[in-house]
Design a protein around this motif. Sequence first.
Motif, PDB file in Angstrom:
ATOM      1  N   GLU A 122       0.890  -1.115   0.076  1.00 34.58           N
ATOM      2  CA  GLU A 122      -0.079  -0.043  -0.100  1.00 34.58           C
ATOM      3  C   GLU A 122       0.904   1.148  -0.097  1.00 34.58           C
ATOM      4  N   VAL A 123       0.581   2.155  -0.992  1.00 27.16           N
ATOM      5  CA  VAL A 123       1.392   3.453  -1.088  1.00 27.16           C
ATOM      6  C   VAL A 123       0.262   4.555  -0.945  1.00 27.16           C
ATOM      7  N   TRP A 124       0.841   5.563   0.050  1.00 26.30           N
ATOM      8  CA  TRP A 124       0.189   6.827   0.318  1.00 26.30           C
ATOM      9  C   TRP A 124       0.980   7.918  -0.275  1.00 26.30           C
ATOM     10  N   ILE A 125       0.117   8.829  -0.882  1.00 23.01           N
ATOM     11  CA  ILE A 125       0.736  10.062  -1.632  1.00 23.01           C
ATOM     12  C   ILE A 125      -0.123  11.213  -1.118  1.00 23.01           C
ATOM     13  N   PRO A 126       0.544  12.360  -0.999  1.00 19.47           N
ATOM     14  CA  PRO A 126      -0.412  13.645  -0.927  1.00 19.47           C
ATOM     15  C   PRO A 126      -1.538  13.666  -1.862  1.00 19.47           C
ATOM     16  N   GLU A 127      -2.886  14.101  -1.268  1.00 17.63           N
ATOM     17  CA  GLU A 127      -4.071  13.866  -2.116  1.00 17.63           C
ATOM     18  C   GLU A 127      -4.120  14.801  -3.295  1.00 17.63           C
ATOM     19  N   VAL A 128      -4.582  14.112  -4.258  1.00 18.69           N
ATOM     20  CA  VAL A 128      -4.692  14.740  -5.633  1.00 18.69           C
ATOM     21  C   VAL A 128      -6.030  14.986  -6.143  1.00 18.69           C
ATOM     22  N   ALA A 129      -6.491  15.962  -6.706  1.00 19.14           N
ATOM     23  CA  ALA A 129      -7.776  15.981  -7.325  1.00 19.14           C
ATOM     24  C   ALA A 129      -7.823  15.336  -8.575  1.00 19.14           C
ATOM     25  N   ILE A 130      -8.689  14.446  -9.094  1.00 21.16           N
ATOM     26  CA  ILE A 130      -8.869  14.021 -10.242  1.00 21.16           C
ATOM     27  C   ILE A 130     -10.205  14.428 -11.035  1.00 21.16           C
ATOM     28  N   LEU A 131     -11.083  15.129 -10.349  1.00 20.74           N
ATOM     29  CA  LEU A 131     -12.426  15.254 -10.958  1.00 20.74           C
ATOM     30  C   LEU A 131     -13.184  16.427 -10.439  1.00 20.74           C
ATOM     31  N   THR A 132     -13.630  17.058 -11.325  1.00 19.23           N
ATOM     32  CA  THR A 132     -14.691  18.104 -10.956  1.00 19.23           C
ATOM     33  C   THR A 132     -16.089  18.256 -12.090  1.00 19.23           C
ATOM     34  N   THR A 133     -17.187  17.733 -12.055  1.00 15.94           N
ATOM     35  CA  THR A 133     -17.928  17.721 -12.969  1.00 15.94           C
ATOM     36  C   THR A 133     -19.400  17.738 -12.446  1.00 15.94           C
ATOM     37  N   PHE A 229     -10.755  12.826  -5.669  1.00 12.62           N
ATOM     38  CA  PHE A 229      -9.443  13.033  -5.082  1.00 12.62           C
ATOM     39  C   PHE A 229      -9.119  11.371  -4.952  1.00 12.62           C
ATOM     40  N   ILE A 230      -7.641  11.363  -5.158  1.00 11.80           N
ATOM     41  CA  ILE A 230      -6.772  10.166  -5.003  1.00 11.80           C
ATOM     42  C   ILE A 230      -5.882  10.514  -3.848  1.00 11.80           C
ATOM     43  N   SER A 231      -5.656   9.499  -2.933  1.00 15.01           N
ATOM     44  CA  SER A 231      -4.798   9.510  -2.034  1.00 15.01           C
ATOM     45  C   SER A 231      -3.669   8.721  -1.744  1.00 15.01           C
ATOM     46  N   GLY A 232      -3.962   7.571  -2.543  1.00 12.17           N
ATOM     47  CA  GLY A 232      -2.837   6.259  -2.568  1.00 12.17           C
ATOM     48  C   GLY A 232      -3.258   5.396  -3.334  1.00 12.17           C
ATOM     49  N   TYR A 233      -2.562   4.138  -3.399  1.00 16.13           N
ATOM     50  CA  TYR A 233      -2.984   3.141  -4.261  1.00 16.13           C
ATOM     51  C   TYR A 233      -2.272   1.736  -4.021  1.00 16.13           C
ATOM     52  N   SER A 234      -2.583   0.658  -4.355  1.00 15.60           N
ATOM     53  CA  SER A 234      -1.874  -0.656  -3.881  1.00 15.60           C
ATOM     54  C   SER A 234      -1.167  -0.995  -5.524  1.00 15.60           C
ATOM     55  N   ILE A 235      -0.100  -1.939  -4.914  1.00 14.55           N
ATOM     56  CA  ILE A 235       0.556  -2.367  -6.161  1.00 14.55           C
ATOM     57  C   ILE A 235       0.657  -3.992  -6.075  1.00 14.55           C
TER      58      ILE A 235
END
Length: 235
Positions: A122-133, A229-235
């Motif tokens: 599990e990887v955590w990163i600073p939150e990033v906006a991906i969508l506003t609609t 918003f995305i704040s992390g992912y798993s690999i």
Amino acid sequence: MNNAVASATVALTADEIIVETALGGARYCLPNFNKTINLAATGAGGMDTGTAPAYGYVALYAIYNPSTGASALLAVNATSAVAPSVYGGANMPTGYTASALVSVWPVDGNGKLVAGAQLDREVWIPEVAILTTSTVASTPTSVSVSTIVPPNARAVRGTMVVNNNTVNGGSNASFVGNAQSVGSIRIGTTAPASGAGAAYSFSGLPILVSQTIYYTLTNVSGSGTLYGFISGYSI
């Protein structure tokens, strides 16, 4: 791994790592693994070849030399393709014959590993906006997350927010893993005031199409807006 600020170097520790010469090949156990990667270097402990990509991703491999017992980390440009579980390039340092993929990490415009943390896969990163609609999407609509998660990402975590511009207006939204609505995560709101809504933190949203998620947005009444918003992912 814990990278407090963007840096070319970061340490990775593990109780043990199993490395292989190939999938199903000779295996070695590396206990008490504690090594540092330096993206500004080349060879064992650095990039396998060339320089770190800008605004891309690097895969990190634990590598092992069975003749000397030496182990190290090796970084590989993993921006445009899935990094295999065992190193598959042509630039393994001399004597190192076994490897295992241990991380895939974002790199900033200066060739540094972005701030973040990893625990297991599990990887955590600073939150990033991906969508506003505010556009109604009754069927799953794709959103690229290629600038946020690597090709190796299997699932993502983050936050979804939906609001409505009408008092007592209602909207429903979802994030899903593909156009067939597999892995649905849903949220709905009835706004007590104009612009009010609801937020939901999610995890485990599957990435079934490389570096892509899908969303839906429908209105019962009024007009809704979906934020993602995305704040992390798993690999």
